[in-house]
Design an enzyme around this catalytic site. Structure first.
Site, short mmCIF file in Angstrom:
data_model
loop_
_atom_site.label_atom_id
_atom_site.label_comp_id
_atom_site.label_asym_id
_atom_site.label_seq_id
_atom_site.Cartn_x
_atom_site.Cartn_y
_atom_site.Cartn_z
N ASN A 245 -10.15 0.17 4.16
CA ASN A 245 -9.49 0.88 3.05
C ASN A 245 -10.59 1.38 2.12
O ASN A 245 -11.62 0.73 1.97
CB ASN A 245 -8.54 -0.06 2.31
N ILE B 1 -4.65 3.91 3.74
CA ILE B 1 -4.51 4.16 2.31
C ILE B 1 -3.31 3.35 1.84
O ILE B 1 -2.30 3.23 2.55
CB ILE B 1 -4.27 5.65 1.99
N GLU B 2 -3.40 2.80 0.63
CA GLU B 2 -2.32 1.93 0.14
C GLU B 2 -0.99 2.64 0.02
O GLU B 2 0.07 1.99 -0.03
CB GLU B 2 -2.70 1.29 -1.20
N HIS B 3 -0.99 3.96 -0.03
CA HIS B 3 0.26 4.72 -0.12
C HIS B 3 1.10 4.58 1.15
O HIS B 3 2.27 4.97 1.17
CB HIS B 3 -0.04 6.20 -0.36
N GLY B 4 0.48 4.02 2.22
CA GLY B 4 1.22 3.80 3.47
C GLY B 4 0.72 4.62 4.63
O GLY B 4 1.36 4.64 5.69
#
Length: 509
Positions: free
Chosen positions: A296, A322-325
């Site tokens: 990440n 990415i943390e957004h998915g």
């Protein structure tokens, strides 16, 4: 096509009552932001003085650092409380918090998304180890960012012999979400969006709290015309649909099927970055990669590592997230952080944070604002301003290895990268390696307790976290270790053996 649930933006926002708790969806740069509807809320307040006394909840940073996004809610009297994951995209809201005109709370982005899911499921709250030992821990600040914030939103509990944080549930009265298409029954498709983030979780929380779900889309379609698998929010939980034909993927991106994942194709890479201090740090951080790692990248210098992977044609060697998915693809940077071209998969944000919280990440490349002798890091409160961690805390606390990337000092610092090494031309006015960080966003002791590694890469030196403290392991060629490193820190690192000299190849043009 029947009227169904379609409303104008003004009609839809008229449903929001005074004192409501409102969940907002979006990410920085306009990602998934229902801008047209946000503007209508602001317009209604300025014209009528309503809605007033709102509690606003948002997981990610929303805005353009000027007037859009969360800035539309930053009117004194309109909002009484904000619970946000990241604030830097809204200087207006930051100012209201600094001036004690609102109650300001910060919770980790992943925990906010997952809390929506707990609220929607009728559970009393979210149990998570994320935040232990940091400013979110009630033994520190409990996520309270100013004196006006007095309610305890987080508790420490012990279950099964383990400490956990308990993030308390509360009703969501309104969720303002966004999608690409809606039919007359209110079914919402995200097919042409850049991410899924927490759209469904927020809608679920509002509906099951007895609240309203307002969805903004770009295109209205006939009932029954959306494939079932394209519908990410069922019409059963949507109350009003606002159509904005001018809706864009982001402020600077009208629409790109490569970004929505509808199409895969060749990518035009940006020109190589100049060999400056930031590139040097990214080059050194890149060497911490290992084949096949799930990784990440945080916003800032860590993005430079992602760019190097793309420039070298190595995207297939690692699993980028990415943390957004979003998984895979070519990560976009700067104000487009959170977007990716030609991604390989897109899942919901709460599920992505489940993956992180469970230890699924091998390596994370993140920035730092302050670093102290305990290995604690601050990125959430800088210069007295509420910044918030975004997904930083969920990621940093759970990745097996974190590579923190940042300049040694800041505010006026100048240094040149030459074939012979680093030349310090002017020291920065603000030190970043301090005795105690202003706020703990990453706890070195918690990382050690979980058996995780932490490496801190700057242009002048590299440090590693050990059980005895921060160890100086490398120094850049051309740098005077005493004058440029040790005397420029507020604490003395451990030096059990002579530090290595950074590889000269890092400094080659």
């Amino acid at each position: 096509m029947s009227q169904g649930k379609f409303r104008t933006a003004d009609e839809a926002v008229a449903l929001i009552g005074d004192g409501a708790t409102v969940a907002l969806i979006g990410g920085g740069g306009g990602l998934m932001e229902p801008t047209h509807t946000f503007r209508a809320v602001s317009r209604r307040f300025l014209e009528t003085g309503s809605p007033r006394g709102l509690t606003v909840v948002h997981a990610l940073g929303i805005g353009d650092k000027k007037t859009e996004g969360l800035n539309h809610f930053a009117h004194e009297g309109m909002v009484k409380r904000v619970i946000g994951g990241h604030w830097v995209w809204s200087p207006r809201m930051q100012r209201l918090a600094a001036e004690e005109r609102i109650e300001a709370y910060v919770l980790p982005s992943g925990c906010v998304m997952q809390l929506y899911r707990e609220i929607g499921g009728g559970r009393p709250g979210l149990l998570s180890h994320v935040g232990l030992g940091t400013f979110v821990d009630p033994r520190h600040q409990g996520g309270k960012m100013n004196a006006s914030a007095t309610e305890d939103l987080v508790e420490v509990v012990r279950l099964g012999g383990r400490e956990q944080l308990f993030y308390k549930s509360f009703p969501i009265d309104v969720a303002i979400i966004r999608g690409s298409f809606a039919d007359a029954d209110g079914n919402i498709s995200l097919d042409q969006e850049a991410a899924n983030i927490d759209v469904y979780a927020a809608a679920l929380a509002a509906h099951n709290s007895g609240g309203l779900v307002i969805a903004q889309v770009r295109t209205a379609v006939d009932a029954g015309s959306l494939p079932a698998r394209s519908v990410r929010v069922p019409g059963a939980i949507v109350d009003a649909v606002v159509v904005d034909p001018e809706q864009r993927m982001g402020y600077d991106l009208p629409y790109d099927p490569l970004v929505s994942g509808e199409r895969h194709g060749p990518i035009t890479l940006d020109p190589p970055e100049p060999l400056d201090v930031r590139t040097l740090i990214a080059r050194r951080a890149y060497r911490e990669l290992r084949e096949g790692a799930i990784i990440n990248f945080g916003v800032g210098i860590g993005e430079g590592v992602a760019k190097m992977i793309a420039d070298r044609g190595e995207t297939g060697r690692y699993h980028q997230t990415i943390e957004h998915g979003t998984y895979g693809g070519y990560l976009m940077t700067g104000t487009m952080f959170g977007y990716a071209r030609s991604p390989s998969a897109m899942i919901d944000g709460p599920s992505q944070f489940d993956f992180y919280a469970g230890g699924g990440l091998d390596i994370a490349f993140l920035g730092f604002g302050e670093l102290d002798e305990n290995g604690d890091v601050n990125v959430s409160r800088l210069g007295g301003l509420t910044v918030g961690p975004g997904g930083f805390m969920d990621i940093a606390q759970n990745a097996r290895k974190v590579v923190f990337c940042g300049t040694f000092d800041t505010k006026g610092a100048r240094a040149s990268v030459t074939p012979g090494g680093l030349r310090i031309e002017r020291a920065g006015d603000v030190r970043k390696l301090v005795r105690r960080v202003d706020q703990i966003t990453y706890s070195g002791s918690q990382a050690l307790a979980r058996g995780h590694e932490a490496v801190f890469v700057t242009e002048r030196a590299v440090f590693e976290l050990s059980r005895d403290g921060l160890v100086l392991t490398e120094v850049a060629p051309g740098v005077d270790m005493r004058a440029d490193v040790l005397d420029a820190m507020d604490f003395k690192p451990l030096i059990p053996r002579a530090p290595r000299v950074m590889d000269a190849a890092l400094f080659a043009a």
